[in-house]
Structure formats: C-alpha cells, structure tokens
Scaffold this motif. Structure first.
Motif, PDB file in Angstrom:
ATOM      1  N   GLN A 149      39.286  28.143   8.046  1.00  0.00           N
ATOM      2  CA  GLN A 149      38.103  28.955   7.723  1.00  0.00           C
ATOM      3  C   GLN A 149      37.823  28.880   6.214  1.00  0.00           C
ATOM      4  O   GLN A 149      38.474  28.136   5.503  1.00  0.00           O
ATOM      5  CB  GLN A 149      38.318  30.390   8.205  1.00  0.00           C
ATOM      6  N   SER A 156      33.913  33.082   1.496  1.00  0.00           N
ATOM      7  CA  SER A 156      32.497  32.895   1.166  1.00  0.00           C
ATOM      8  C   SER A 156      32.295  32.676  -0.330  1.00  0.00           C
ATOM      9  O   SER A 156      33.073  33.142  -1.164  1.00  0.00           O
ATOM     10  CB  SER A 156      31.682  34.121   1.585  1.00  0.00           C
ATOM     11  N   ILE A 197      31.811  41.519  10.625  1.00  0.00           N
ATOM     12  CA  ILE A 197      32.344  40.611  11.640  1.00  0.00           C
ATOM     13  C   ILE A 197      32.680  39.302  10.939  1.00  0.00           C
ATOM     14  O   ILE A 197      31.801  38.643  10.374  1.00  0.00           O
ATOM     15  CB  ILE A 197      31.337  40.429  12.787  1.00  0.00           C
ATOM     16  N   GLY A 198      33.976  38.965  10.906  1.00  0.00           N
ATOM     17  CA  GLY A 198      34.459  37.779  10.200  1.00  0.00           C
ATOM     18  C   GLY A 198      35.179  38.152   8.912  1.00  0.00           C
ATOM     19  O   GLY A 198      34.704  37.888   7.811  1.00  0.00           O
ATOM     20  N   THR A 199      36.358  38.771   9.053  1.00  0.00           N
ATOM     21  CA  THR A 199      37.133  39.231   7.882  1.00  0.00           C
ATOM     22  C   THR A 199      37.487  38.077   6.951  1.00  0.00           C
ATOM     23  O   THR A 199      37.423  38.217   5.728  1.00  0.00           O
ATOM     24  CB  THR A 199      38.465  39.887   8.339  1.00  0.00           C
ATOM     25  N   TYR A 250      37.753  39.099   1.239  1.00  0.00           N
ATOM     26  CA  TYR A 250      37.060  39.266  -0.051  1.00  0.00           C
ATOM     27  C   TYR A 250      35.764  40.084   0.096  1.00  0.00           C
ATOM     28  O   TYR A 250      35.533  41.037  -0.662  1.00  0.00           O
ATOM     29  CB  TYR A 250      36.780  37.894  -0.678  1.00  0.00           C
ATOM     30  N   ILE A 292      36.403  42.913  11.561  1.00  0.00           N
ATOM     31  CA  ILE A 292      36.989  42.258  12.741  1.00  0.00           C
ATOM     32  C   ILE A 292      37.198  40.764  12.461  1.00  0.00           C
ATOM     33  O   ILE A 292      36.299  40.108  11.924  1.00  0.00           O
ATOM     34  CB  ILE A 292      36.057  42.371  13.979  1.00  0.00           C
ATOM     35  N   GLU A 293      38.359  40.236  12.863  1.00  0.00           N
ATOM     36  CA  GLU A 293      38.649  38.809  12.688  1.00  0.00           C
ATOM     37  C   GLU A 293      39.279  38.258  13.968  1.00  0.00           C
ATOM     38  O   GLU A 293      40.127  38.905  14.574  1.00  0.00           O
ATOM     39  CB  GLU A 293      39.607  38.623  11.491  1.00  0.00           C
ATOM     40  N   LEU A 343      44.691  35.350   9.791  1.00  0.00           N
ATOM     41  CA  LEU A 343      43.783  35.857   8.748  1.00  0.00           C
ATOM     42  C   LEU A 343      43.731  37.382   8.760  1.00  0.00           C
ATOM     43  O   LEU A 343      43.723  38.026   7.702  1.00  0.00           O
ATOM     44  CB  LEU A 343      42.376  35.280   8.946  1.00  0.00           C
ATOM     45  N   GLY A 388      40.209  40.667  16.891  1.00  0.00           N
ATOM     46  CA  GLY A 388      39.431  40.588  18.125  1.00  0.00           C
ATOM     47  C   GLY A 388      38.184  39.750  17.944  1.00  0.00           C
ATOM     48  O   GLY A 388      37.927  39.212  16.864  1.00  0.00           O
ATOM     49  N   ASP A 389      37.419  39.651  19.018  1.00  0.00           N
ATOM     50  CA  ASP A 389      36.150  38.929  18.991  1.00  0.00           C
ATOM     51  C   ASP A 389      35.059  39.936  18.638  1.00  0.00           C
ATOM     52  O   ASP A 389      34.862  40.910  19.367  1.00  0.00           O
ATOM     53  CB  ASP A 389      35.912  38.304  20.375  1.00  0.00           C
ATOM     54  N   THR A 427      29.555  37.501   8.900  1.00  0.00           N
ATOM     55  CA  THR A 427      29.824  36.487   7.876  1.00  0.00           C
ATOM     56  C   THR A 427      30.200  35.139   8.509  1.00  0.00           C
ATOM     57  O   THR A 427      30.925  34.356   7.935  1.00  0.00           O
ATOM     58  CB  THR A 427      30.898  36.952   6.872  1.00  0.00           C
ATOM     59  N   VAL A 464      30.697  28.947   8.413  1.00  0.00           N
ATOM     60  CA  VAL A 464      31.451  28.460   9.580  1.00  0.00           C
ATOM     61  C   VAL A 464      30.910  29.229  10.796  1.00  0.00           C
ATOM     62  O   VAL A 464      30.371  30.320  10.651  1.00  0.00           O
ATOM     63  CB  VAL A 464      32.988  28.675   9.427  1.00  0.00           C
ATOM     64  N   PRO A 465      31.030  28.647  11.998  1.00  0.00           N
ATOM     65  CA  PRO A 465      30.408  29.286  13.160  1.00  0.00           C
ATOM     66  C   PRO A 465      31.109  30.532  13.663  1.00  0.00           C
ATOM     67  O   PRO A 465      32.323  30.673  13.515  1.00  0.00           O
ATOM     68  CB  PRO A 465      30.466  28.187  14.243  1.00  0.00           C
TER      69      PRO A 465
HETATM   70  N1  SAH Z   1      33.933  37.361   4.986  1.00  0.00           N
HETATM   71  C1  SAH Z   1      34.855  36.277   4.763  1.00  0.00           C
HETATM   72  C2  SAH Z   1      34.247  34.946   5.123  1.00  0.00           C
HETATM   73  C3  SAH Z   1      34.953  34.434   6.273  1.00  0.00           C
HETATM   74  S1  SAH Z   1      34.384  32.967   7.044  1.00  0.00           S
HETATM   75  C4  SAH Z   1      35.441  36.282   3.376  1.00  0.00           C
HETATM   76  O1  SAH Z   1      34.983  37.073   2.539  1.00  0.00           O
HETATM   77  O2  SAH Z   1      36.383  35.553   3.110  1.00  0.00           O
HETATM   78  C5  SAH Z   1      33.980  33.589   8.642  1.00  0.00           C
HETATM   79  C6  SAH Z   1      35.086  34.249   9.418  1.00  0.00           C
HETATM   80  O3  SAH Z   1      34.534  34.696  10.644  1.00  0.00           O
HETATM   81  C7  SAH Z   1      36.255  33.316   9.781  1.00  0.00           C
HETATM   82  O4  SAH Z   1      37.452  33.852   9.331  1.00  0.00           O
HETATM   83  C8  SAH Z   1      36.176  33.259  11.306  1.00  0.00           C
HETATM   84  O5  SAH Z   1      37.440  33.127  11.934  1.00  0.00           O
HETATM   85  C9  SAH Z   1      35.530  34.596  11.630  1.00  0.00           C
HETATM   86  N2  SAH Z   1      34.919  34.659  12.967  1.00  0.00           N
HETATM   87  C10 SAH Z   1      34.214  33.700  13.621  1.00  0.00           C
HETATM   88  N3  SAH Z   1      33.813  34.126  14.833  1.00  0.00           N
HETATM   89  C11 SAH Z   1      34.275  35.419  14.953  1.00  0.00           C
HETATM   90  C12 SAH Z   1      34.197  36.398  15.983  1.00  0.00           C
HETATM   91  N4  SAH Z   1      33.584  36.170  17.149  1.00  0.00           N
HETATM   92  N5  SAH Z   1      34.786  37.597  15.764  1.00  0.00           N
HETATM   93  C13 SAH Z   1      35.424  37.868  14.598  1.00  0.00           C
HETATM   94  N6  SAH Z   1      35.539  36.970  13.588  1.00  0.00           N
HETATM   95  C14 SAH Z   1      34.972  35.760  13.759  1.00  0.00           C
END
Ligand code: SAH
Length: 216
Positions: A61, A64, A87-89, A93, A108-109, A114, A134-135, A152, A206-207
């Motif tokens: 991953q 940002s 969403i996306g820990t 940061y 949530i991650e 991570l 979790g998702d 994110t 990233v997706p």
């Molecule tokens: N906010 C982060 C950027 C992370 S990149 C930072 O400050 O560093 C995006 C993150 O989203 C990745 O860690 C990825 O694993 C997470 N991600 C992707 N799909 C997700 C989902 N369905 N639920 C939770 N996290 C998700």
C-alpha cells in the motif's frame, strides 16, 4: 518517539510548498506542521518523508502524498470534536492529521499488519484514535452518524450505506473513478435524502478492495 530539529525544519518547508500549491486552510497547514510524517514511513523511504509524494508502506500500500492529505482534510472542514470516519488507515498519517485537527477519528483498514502498525505509531505519538480491522464498505453505523467520512482508496462508486451514515450537513470526501485516475469528490448531505456533489481535481490512489487480509 523521536522528532528533531531537522525534521521540524523540513516540515516547515513542506508546509510552505503546500501553500504554494494552493492549500489555504491554516488549521490543516498547522496540523501538517505538527505531525511527524517520518514516523509513518517505511524505513527504506525515511529520507523522503518530507517530499510531497506518496511512498510505499507495508502490504503493498502507500502513504498518501501530503498535498492529497491537505486537500481531503480541507474539504472536510473539520471542527474540534467532529466525528470522522476514515476508510483506509494505511500508515495512519491521515488519521493523525485529523486527530491533530481535534476530530474524534474512527479508522478502518483491511490489512491486519497495517491496522496493527498504525495503532502502534499513533499511540506512540499520543493520539487517541479508534482503529478497526475490517472491510470499510459497510462503514461503522454503530458509531455514526458522522460529521465527516473520508475514503483514502480509489472507489468506482460511493456506497449509499456510507452516505446514510452522515449527519445532515455532514461531508464525505472520496477519490472516485477507475484505477488510473480518480476525481476527488465531495458530497454534502443537505437533507434526509438530498446529497450535493462537487469535483475537486484529479488524483491517483490504490484501489478500495473487498474483504480483509490477515497478513500478520
Ligand atoms: N490514509 C492512508 C493512505 C492509505 S492507502 C495514509 O495516510 O497512509 C489506502 C488504504 O486503504 C490501504 O492501506 C488499503 O489497504 C486500504 N483499503 C483498501 N480497501 C479497503 C477497504 N475496503 N476497507 C478498509 N481499508 C481499505
């Protein structure tokens, strides 16, 4: 954890660069000045901690780009004690910047590694954030409604269920689009079933993927 004179100096330069790139929210600039980004980096990229770019972290991953963190944080117009769902820990940061702005952050991650690392980093810095493994597609209705939701990771379409976890007047910010390029989209809930959309430039994330990965 260590912050030092050199890192603080580099952060001041980064903040000046973000101003030049059009970031005007003084509170957001102050938060970026306050959060030691180098402590969120993979050791291999440590020397680049204050370069305004995204860098690889664990689990394939990225952390940002500071400019992106500044844009998303500014669009949320965070007030002290706002409840914000991220969403996306990732590295944690962005969550730290939101906590620095005074928000109550839920994040949530989907990668367990991570999720564990970010918890360790933020507690070491004294930020109190609620972490979930979790998702994120379903959000966290039991903790809502939220003043803000920040996604994110790149998403093709914003799930309705997330929009309905916003308070009236609440804002959701997300990069919407395919894998190559996304449009930063702000959605303001201005009534029970009324949502206003606006676009705020192109970004690459990233997706957002389904399910969880227990890699630790
Ligand atoms: N906010 C982060 C950027 C992370 S990149 C930072 O400050 O560093 C995006 C993150 O989203 C990745 O860690 C990825 O694993 C997470 N991600 C992707 N799909 C997700 C989902 N369905 N639920 C939770 N996290 C998700």
């Amino acid at each position: 954890m260590i912050d030092d004179f050199e890192a603080r100096g580099k952060r001041k330069k980064l903040v000046a660069e973000l101003r030049k790139k059009g970031i005007t929210d003084e509170e957001v600039l102050r938060a970026i000045d306050a959060v030691p980004r180098h402590l969120f980096m993979d050791p291999a990229f440590l020397i680049h901690a204050y370069v305004d770019k995204a860098f690889p972290i664990s689990s394939g991953q990225t952390i940002s780009q500071p400019y992106t963190v500044a844009v998303q944080s500014s669009l949320l117009k965070v007030k002290k004690r706002d409840k914000i769902l991220e969403i996306g820990t990732g590295s944690g940061y962005q969550a730290a910047v939101l906590a620095e702005l005074g928000a109550k952050v839920y994040t949530i991650e989907r990668f367990r590694e991570l999720y564990l690392k970010a918890q360790h980093t933020l507690s070491g810095l004294g930020y109190s954030v609620d972490f979930f493994y979790g998702d994120g597609h379903a959000g966290k209705p039991q903790y809502g409604p939220f003043d803000g939701i920040i996604i994110t990771a790149a998403i093709k379409e914003i799930p309705e269920t997330l929009l309905h976890q916003l308070k009236t007047g609440g804002k959701l910010v997300a990069p919407v689009g395919g894998s190559d390029l996304q449009v930063m989209t702000l959605v303001v809930r201005d009534g029970e079933d009324s949502f206003k959309y606006s676009d705020h430039g192109s970004f690459v994330f990233v997706p957002m993927l389904k399910g969880t990965v227990n890699d630790n």
